[in-house]
Design an enzyme around this catalytic site. Structure first.
Site, PDB file in Angstrom:
ATOM      1  N   HIS A  78       0.869  -1.185   0.000  1.00  0.00           N
ATOM      2  CA  HIS A  78       0.000   0.000   0.000  1.00  0.00           C
ATOM      3  C   HIS A  78       0.904   1.232   0.000  1.00  0.00           C
ATOM      4  CE1 HIS A  78      -3.861  -1.723   2.112  1.00  0.00           C
ATOM      5  NE2 HIS A  78      -4.101  -1.538   0.828  1.00  0.00           N
TER       6      HIS A  78
ATOM      7  N   CYS B 160      -2.737   3.171   9.182  1.00  0.00           N
ATOM      8  CA  CYS B 160      -3.916   2.486   8.626  1.00  0.00           C
ATOM      9  C   CYS B 160      -4.909   2.037   9.677  1.00  0.00           C
ATOM     10  CB  CYS B 160      -3.503   1.347   7.709  1.00  0.00           C
ATOM     11  SG  CYS B 160      -2.258   0.282   8.366  1.00  0.00           S
TER      12      CYS B 160
HETATM   13  N1  ARG Z   1      -3.930  -7.319   6.854  1.00  0.00           N
HETATM   14  C1  ARG Z   1      -4.325  -6.118   6.209  1.00  0.00           C
HETATM   15  C2  ARG Z   1      -4.256  -6.281   4.697  1.00  0.00           C
HETATM   16  O1  ARG Z   1      -3.366  -6.946   4.217  1.00  0.00           O
HETATM   17  C3  ARG Z   1      -3.480  -4.975   6.649  1.00  0.00           C
HETATM   18  C4  ARG Z   1      -3.867  -3.659   6.074  1.00  0.00           C
HETATM   19  C5  ARG Z   1      -3.003  -2.545   6.521  1.00  0.00           C
HETATM   20  N2  ARG Z   1      -3.415  -1.346   5.902  1.00  0.00           N
HETATM   21  C6  ARG Z   1      -2.626  -0.456   5.297  1.00  0.00           C
HETATM   22  N3  ARG Z   1      -3.187   0.581   4.791  1.00  0.00           N
HETATM   23  N4  ARG Z   1      -1.364  -0.610   5.148  1.00  0.00           N
HETATM   24  O2  ARG Z   1      -5.066  -5.786   3.978  1.00  0.00           O
END
Ligand code: ARG
Length: 298
Positions: free
Chosen positions: A196, A292
């Site tokens: 992300h 997040c």
């Molecule tokens: N386990 C979640 C996923 O893989 C974690 C999300 C974390 N969010 C972020 N914006 N980095 O989607």
């Protein structure tokens, strides 16, 4: 004016040409009652299935919520939903926006993994209660878009930075740019550990940003350097193991960040920021940290 920028030579504006946007004053959080690592959809989750310490996770989350309250934010605490262990990462299910007339809008995400798709309607219902106008992407054109996991508003500017490659598609930004009438600087992500944009880029203030450079293509780095005067870089260890870049600076001054990011914290202090460290180790097992675990909104 071209709306999607993918290389520095296309950038035909400076930040002073971009209209300003108010800073958000509210924070959405989702209680971690059902938070766990139950499946593997990013490399960080791999060895952690069933290994979350629930009590510790709740403590960490409560401290972080207190942190936003201490900074004067109005924090909403939404109940988690059984069977949706990642809903606590509420930066991902939506992208909120305030237009120039002060109308509050939100674009709902199309989650990349099937395991997370059912989170979106719960978050949408909450926005409707708050009076937000709800918008959707055309899913015949776009397969995925994970909200503020990948789309970051430039600090107090009507300019969006859009990550793509793992959880969101470049095509999503065509629709977003049109719907919100805003230019998008699109950055391709190259390392699945930084899946992300919010794992490798943190807005600090109008002229400053924190990044992990190895997660980007050269075109992306050139655009970042063209638009920010002050680019702070995290080391591989702090970015990958401590999620240093998943920090948040909601007011342009105070940075909330995972505990122990010694090198980044020194650089932030040298640049005039106040650093507040929080333990989010239970959430790092799932591939997320401070940024997040919340959504900033108006
Ligand atoms: N386990 C979640 C996923 O893989 C974690 C999300 C974390 N969010 C972020 N914006 N980095 O989607």
């Amino acid at each position: 004016m071209k709306k999607i920028y993918t290389s520095a030579d296309q950038i035909d504006f400076t930040l002073s040409d971009i209209p300003s946007m108010p800073a958000p004053k509210q924070v959405l959080t989702v209680k971690p009652t059902y938070f766990d690592v139950e499946y593997v959809i990013n490399p960080h989750m791999k060895d952690h299935v069933g290994r979350v310490d629930k009590m510790q996770a709740l403590n960490e989350w409560e401290h972080l919520v207190d942190g936003y309250e201490e900074l004067g934010f109005n924090v909403h605490q939404l109940d988690g939903v059984e069977g949706l262990p990642d809903m606590v990462f509420c930066a991902n299910q939506s992208l909120p926006f305030i237009d120039e007339d002060g109308n509050k809008k939100v674009l709902m995400s199309i989650m990349h993994s099937p395991e997370r798709k059912d989170e979106v309607p719960h978050i949408e219902k909450w926005y409707r209660q708050l009076g937000y106008e709800v918008e959707y992407l055309d899913n015949s054109q776009v397969d995925d878009f994970e909200g503020m996991g990948d789309a970051l508003w430039h600090f107090k500017k009507r300019l969006l930075w859009g990550g793509y490659g793992f959880r969101s598609s470049l095509k999503a930004y065509d629709q977003i740019s049109e719907k919100f009438d805003t230019p998008v600087v699109a950055l391709e992500l190259t390392d699945e550990k930084f899946y992300h944009l919010d794992t490798c880029m943190a807005m600090l203030n109008e002229n400053s940003v924190l990044i992990y450079p190895d997660a980007f293509q050269q075109e992306g780095l050139d655009m970042i350097h063209k638009l920010f005067e002050n680019v702070i870089e995290a080391t591989q260890y702090e970015a990958e193991k401590l999620f240093a870049v998943n920090a948040t600076c909601p007011d342009g001054k105070n940075v909330l960040i995972q505990q122990g990011c010694t090198d980044v914290n020194q650089k932030l202090r040298d640049a005039g920021f106040s650093v507040h460290e929080y333990s989010t180790f239970e959430y790092i097992k799932s591939g997320g940290s401070v940024f997040c675990m919340k959504m900033l909104l108006w």
